[in-house]
Design an enzyme around this catalytic site. Structure first.
Site, PDB file in Angstrom:
ATOM      1  N   ASP A 172      13.740   7.114  57.099  1.00 17.04           N
ATOM      2  CA  ASP A 172      13.883   8.537  57.429  1.00 17.04           C
ATOM      3  C   ASP A 172      12.721   9.364  56.908  1.00 17.04           C
ATOM      4  OD1 ASP A 172      14.784   8.168  54.710  1.00 17.04           O
ATOM      5  OD2 ASP A 172      16.815   7.962  55.501  1.00 17.04           O
ATOM      6  N   ASP A 208      28.636  10.194  49.924  1.00 15.77           N
ATOM      7  CA  ASP A 208      29.552  10.391  51.062  1.00 15.77           C
ATOM      8  C   ASP A 208      29.555   9.196  52.023  1.00 15.77           C
ATOM      9  OD1 ASP A 208      27.078  10.590  52.267  1.00 15.77           O
ATOM     10  OD2 ASP A 208      27.366  12.615  53.072  1.00 15.77           O
ATOM     11  N   HIS A 265      26.816   7.791  53.429  1.00 12.68           N
ATOM     12  CA  HIS A 265      25.740   7.714  54.435  1.00 12.68           C
ATOM     13  C   HIS A 265      24.786   6.558  54.155  1.00 12.68           C
ATOM     14  CE1 HIS A 265      23.414  10.778  51.803  1.00 12.68           C
ATOM     15  NE2 HIS A 265      22.680   9.692  51.782  1.00 12.68           N
ATOM     16  N   GLU A 298      24.949  10.827  58.425  1.00 13.11           N
ATOM     17  CA  GLU A 298      26.023  11.480  57.662  1.00 13.11           C
ATOM     18  C   GLU A 298      27.381  11.148  58.295  1.00 13.11           C
ATOM     19  OE1 GLU A 298      25.377  12.576  54.872  1.00 13.11           O
ATOM     20  OE2 GLU A 298      23.931  14.218  54.772  1.00 13.11           O
TER      21      GLU A 298
END
Ligand code: F6R
Length: 264
Positions: free
Chosen positions: A67, A136, A138, A143
């Site tokens: 990313d 979370d 990811h 996400e």
């Protein structure tokens, strides 16, 4: 999914670095998928050490990072190109033209995402994908609620992920809200995945990834569908795994030929 619980983050890091180094030694033209963030920092330091002290040769290796932020240049403190330069690229003999990052500054971001997918395909696909995991759940910056079939595209970071990124930057530096990230479908095409997670902060996400249902609410759970994923965790990150004793037992009894094959 193979889960390896090690006594400390250092030992888990060294185990991860050994796997990467071995892939590179066995396949000098290996294509590596790389991650940024706190988790792989020491792994990169270990690869740098292996390059300097053991002659680990990265000159024919190709890399693709997961990313990059949208709209910033390489000098910005949040730039993942900058991170990779600082932690790995400038210390080893990777060829700059073989280190790929999504182009977050492209005028046409959709075209840049498609080009990234094309470049991965043209390189023959990713042999080994390194991953961290968000609290979370990811992976990359997919996400919660990301499509499990997603490809490289622009994503909006959650407030919590943005805060985790901000916390690592010099005070007053605001990270961009948008990123380009490989999709979950892209990650699942890697031939092998190695995910590292350390600390109590990651324990809930690790448990859901390994033992929960496969769900877009926990993007990392998609790795249950990947045929060759190794999860390297310290005791704290393993703290909520219901079958932790079984995973330890598997490792204690792992046949020598499997250890040899996996480099773990
Ligand atoms: C970074 C990436 C993210 C991180 C994750 C964990 O390239 O793809 O998925 O791996 O946010 O970040 P750290 O390691 O900082 O806790």
């Amino acid at each position: 999914m193979e889960v390896i619980i090690l006594p400390s983050a250092t030992e888990a890091t060294l185990a991860g670095a050994r796997i990467v180094a071995r892939v590179v030694r066995e396949s000098p033209h290996a294509v590596l998928g790389l991650a940024t963030g706190e988790t792989p920092e020491r792994l990169y330091a270990e690869l740098v050490r292996a390059h300097r002290q053991e002659g680990l040769d990265l000159s024919r290796v190709t890399t693709f990072n997961l990313d990059e932020h949208v709209g910033i240049d390489d000098a910005h403190p949040a730039s993942y190109r900058r991170y990779m330069q600082e932690h790995l690229f400038r210390h080893v003999n990777l060829r700059p033209d073989r280190t790929h990052m999504p182009d977050g500054r492209a005028a046409d971001l959709d075209a840049a995402c498609a080009a990234y997918e094309d470049a991965i395909r043209a390189a023959g696909g990713i042999d080994l994908q390194l991953l961290g995991i968000g609290a979370d759940g990811h992976i990359g910056f997919n996400e919660p609620t990301s499509s499990l079939a997603s490809r490289t595209r622009v994503k909006t970071l959650t407030a919590a992920t943005l805060e985790a990124i901000r916390a690592r930057l010099p005070s007053g530096t605001e990270p961009p809200r948008h990123v380009i990230t490989m999709g979950i479908g892209t990650i699942l095409e890697a031939k092998r995945c190695v995910l590292l997670a350390f600390g109590e902060r990651k324990a809930a996400a690790v448990a859901k990834m390994v033992e929960g249902p496969v769900t877009a609410l926990v993007p990392a759970s998609a790795l249950q569908l990947h045929a060759r994923t190794t999860v390297l965790v310290d005791e704290e990150a393993a703290g909520r795994l219901a079958l932790a004793d079984y995973y330890r037992d598997v490792q204690r009894n792992k046949p020598a030929w499997q250890r040899e094959r996996d480099g773990s």
